[in-house]
Scaffold this motif. Structure first.
Motif, PDB file in Angstrom:
ATOM      1  N   VAL A 188       0.836  -1.202   0.000  1.00 23.18           N
ATOM      2  CA  VAL A 188       0.000   0.000   0.000  1.00 23.18           C
ATOM      3  C   VAL A 188       0.869   1.249   0.000  1.00 23.18           C
ATOM      4  N   ARG A 234       1.012   4.115  -2.871  1.00 24.20           N
ATOM      5  CA  ARG A 234       0.625   5.493  -2.502  1.00 24.20           C
ATOM      6  C   ARG A 234       1.660   6.515  -2.965  1.00 24.20           C
ATOM      7  N   GLU A 249      -7.430   7.316  -4.797  1.00 26.86           N
ATOM      8  CA  GLU A 249      -8.760   6.699  -4.725  1.00 26.86           C
ATOM      9  C   GLU A 249      -9.382   6.563  -6.109  1.00 26.86           C
ATOM     10  N   GLN A 252      -7.749   6.012  -8.883  1.00 30.97           N
ATOM     11  CA  GLN A 252      -7.122   4.856  -9.526  1.00 30.97           C
ATOM     12  C   GLN A 252      -7.668   3.546  -8.965  1.00 30.97           C
ATOM     13  N   LEU A 253      -7.961   3.520  -7.659  1.00 36.06           N
ATOM     14  CA  LEU A 253      -8.552   2.326  -7.066  1.00 36.06           C
ATOM     15  C   LEU A 253      -9.888   2.001  -7.721  1.00 36.06           C
ATOM     16  N   ARG A 254     -10.729   3.017  -7.890  1.00 41.30           N
ATOM     17  CA  ARG A 254     -12.042   2.800  -8.512  1.00 41.30           C
ATOM     18  C   ARG A 254     -11.884   2.350  -9.953  1.00 41.30           C
ATOM     19  N   PHE A 256     -12.070  -1.421  -7.541  1.00 41.60           N
ATOM     20  CA  PHE A 256     -12.242  -1.544  -6.099  1.00 41.60           C
ATOM     21  C   PHE A 256     -13.105  -0.404  -5.576  1.00 41.60           C
ATOM     22  N   GLU A 266     -10.505   1.559  -0.409  1.00 39.04           N
ATOM     23  CA  GLU A 266      -9.157   1.098  -0.068  1.00 39.04           C
ATOM     24  C   GLU A 266      -9.230  -0.168   0.781  1.00 39.04           C
ATOM     25  N   TRP A 292      -9.618  -3.142  -1.377  1.00 39.82           N
ATOM     26  CA  TRP A 292      -8.339  -3.435  -2.030  1.00 39.82           C
ATOM     27  C   TRP A 292      -7.390  -4.131  -1.059  1.00 39.82           C
TER      28      TRP A 292
END
Length: 426
Positions: free
Chosen positions: A100, A104, A114, A116-118, A122, A125, A128
């Motif tokens: 992580v 980051r 966030e 990029q996570l979506r 995901f 976080e 993920w």
């Protein structure tokens, strides 16, 4: 039937492509879903993997991904059944946290992170992190199973053919380069404790032996007293090992102990050991130990430094290297180190040799100065090689070992497939 998105998580945007999920394969009583196969397919694509343009090629790639997932599940299930394979949630979470933090760092703001996570599928976080933890757990389980099987002699390398090695070379090595390489000879001189410090360490080891034989918990005593940092946090656990792995004096005692028996104090170049064997097999044992190391007094360290200086001056004057090495070198340190990548040098060596491209003698320098066994190294640089491309012949023996181990794993998986219920569903 289940409805799922095409990414790693089910919380996809409303506009994302959707498909009806199904079971693609069953391993024992564990299903592998088509959505999981699709996750791996899309991940390979996003990471720049070669994805066929035609539908037949994509279907074949998905099938190969599914085959690999079945193999992985077989290994994970065997690891779960093997009670000797241990891992803690803490070590899993430590690896997750490291991942992580590394990811980051690639983003300038939390919002970008966030987003990029979506985009990766995901919803949060936390989701993920759960996905990372599950993958990390499975990876460690497979690694430790393979290590355990090798240690027990149950996963022996299968000699590969020339064609197999060349195929692996083509598939996995696209004109690779070797880093700068250093070949050198060395005489490593270890500082020795004086008689007072040796007596103190021996007295402590003897007292701990008495406590252990009266029923004290070996693991707890090891955590409190052992100087072996590699095994101390595991309660002195050394795992399974065969003869030839440990120093001779240690093995002579360990391989004659019965399970649960506490040894007498054993002296080796590392210090004083107390050994407890846990399990015995015909050619190997599983054991714990406690190491008590005598303190090196400043006067002893200074004597060692002066000895190293005198050995170096003798070499400069033309004394035979091998003769001095035989007389003064620590037997636990290799005299010759061939083609060592400069980037792999330990910090003490890197500081003294990292930029040394000219062959010749290097004055003594300290190594392991902040440990219980400080030493001084006198080095003769034999050869320095700049970065360059590797050929097949350069890595032939490495390929032989690597491919041989892969073939052994494949053979083991083949056995698991024959002894485990595996079904592929249309």
């Amino acid at each position: 039937m289940l409805v799922a998105g095409a990414g790693p998580a089910s919380g996809q945007e409303a506009t994302a492509p959707q498909f009806i999920d199904r079971i693609a394969a069953i391993v024992a009583n564990t299903p592998i879903l088509a959505s999981q196969v699709e996750e791996q397919f899309l991940m390979a694509q996003s990471q720049g993997g070669r994805v066929p343009d035609d539908s037949a090629g994509r279907t074949a790639m998905r099938r190969q991904i599914l085959e690999n997932m079945v193999d992985e599940e077989l290994l994970v299930q065997e690891a779960v059944r093997d009670t000797s394979i241990r891992l803690t949630e803490q070590e899993i979470q430590d690896q997750v946290e490291k991942t992580v933090q590394n990811v980051r760092k690639q983003f300038t703001s939390q919002i970008d992170f966030e987003t990029q996570l979506r985009a990766a599928g995901f919803a949060s976080e936390e989701e993920w992190r759960r996905w990372l933890a599950d993958n990390q757990r499975r990876t460690i389980q497979q690694q430790r199973l393979i290590e355990s099987l090798r240690a027990k002699g149950k996963l022996r390398a299968i000699p590969p053919t020339e064609e197999q090695m060349r195929a692996f070379w083509v598939d996995n090595n696209q004109r690779p380069k070797h880093p700068p390489l250093l070949t050198f000879k060395q005489i490593v001189i270890s500082a020795q404790p004086d008689s007072v410090e040796a007596a103190k360490a021996l007295a402590l080891a003897e007292s701990l032996k008495v406590v252990l034989r009266r029923g004290a918990n070996f693991a707890e005593v090891a955590k409190g007293f052992s100087a072996d940092s590699a095994s101390r946090t595991q309660g002195g656990e050394l795992g399974w090992f065969r003869r030839g792995v440990m120093v001779k004096a240690f093995e002579e005692v360990a391989f004659h102990l019965k399970p649960g028996q506490i040894s007498d104090v054993v002296r080796t170049p590392f210090g004083y050991h107390i050994i407890q064997v846990e399990r015995i097999e015909p050619a190997e044992i599983q054991a714990r130990h406690i190491l008590i190391q005598p303190r090196i007094a400043p006067a002893q360290l200074e004597m060692t430094r002066r000895l190293a200086d005198s050995v170096w001056k003798a070499l400069v004057a033309g004394a035979p290297f091998d003769e001095l090495a035989h007389r003064y070198a620590d037997d636990d340190e290799p005299v010759l180190r061939e083609s060592t990548p400069v980037g792999d040098l330990a910090p003490d060596y890197a500081k003294a040799l990292g930029k040394d491209t000219v062959p010749g003698l290097v004055p003594p320098f300290p190594i392991d100065a902040n440990t219980a066994r400080p030493k001084f190294a006198i080095v003769d640089v034999v050869k320095w090689e700049p970065e360059g491309e590797l050929t097949f012949e350069d890595v032939r023996e490495r390929l032989r070992a690597q491919v041989g181990q892969q073939l052994a794993v494949k053979a083991h998986i083949s056995i698991l497939r024959r002894t485990t219920y595996v079904a592929f569903l249309p």
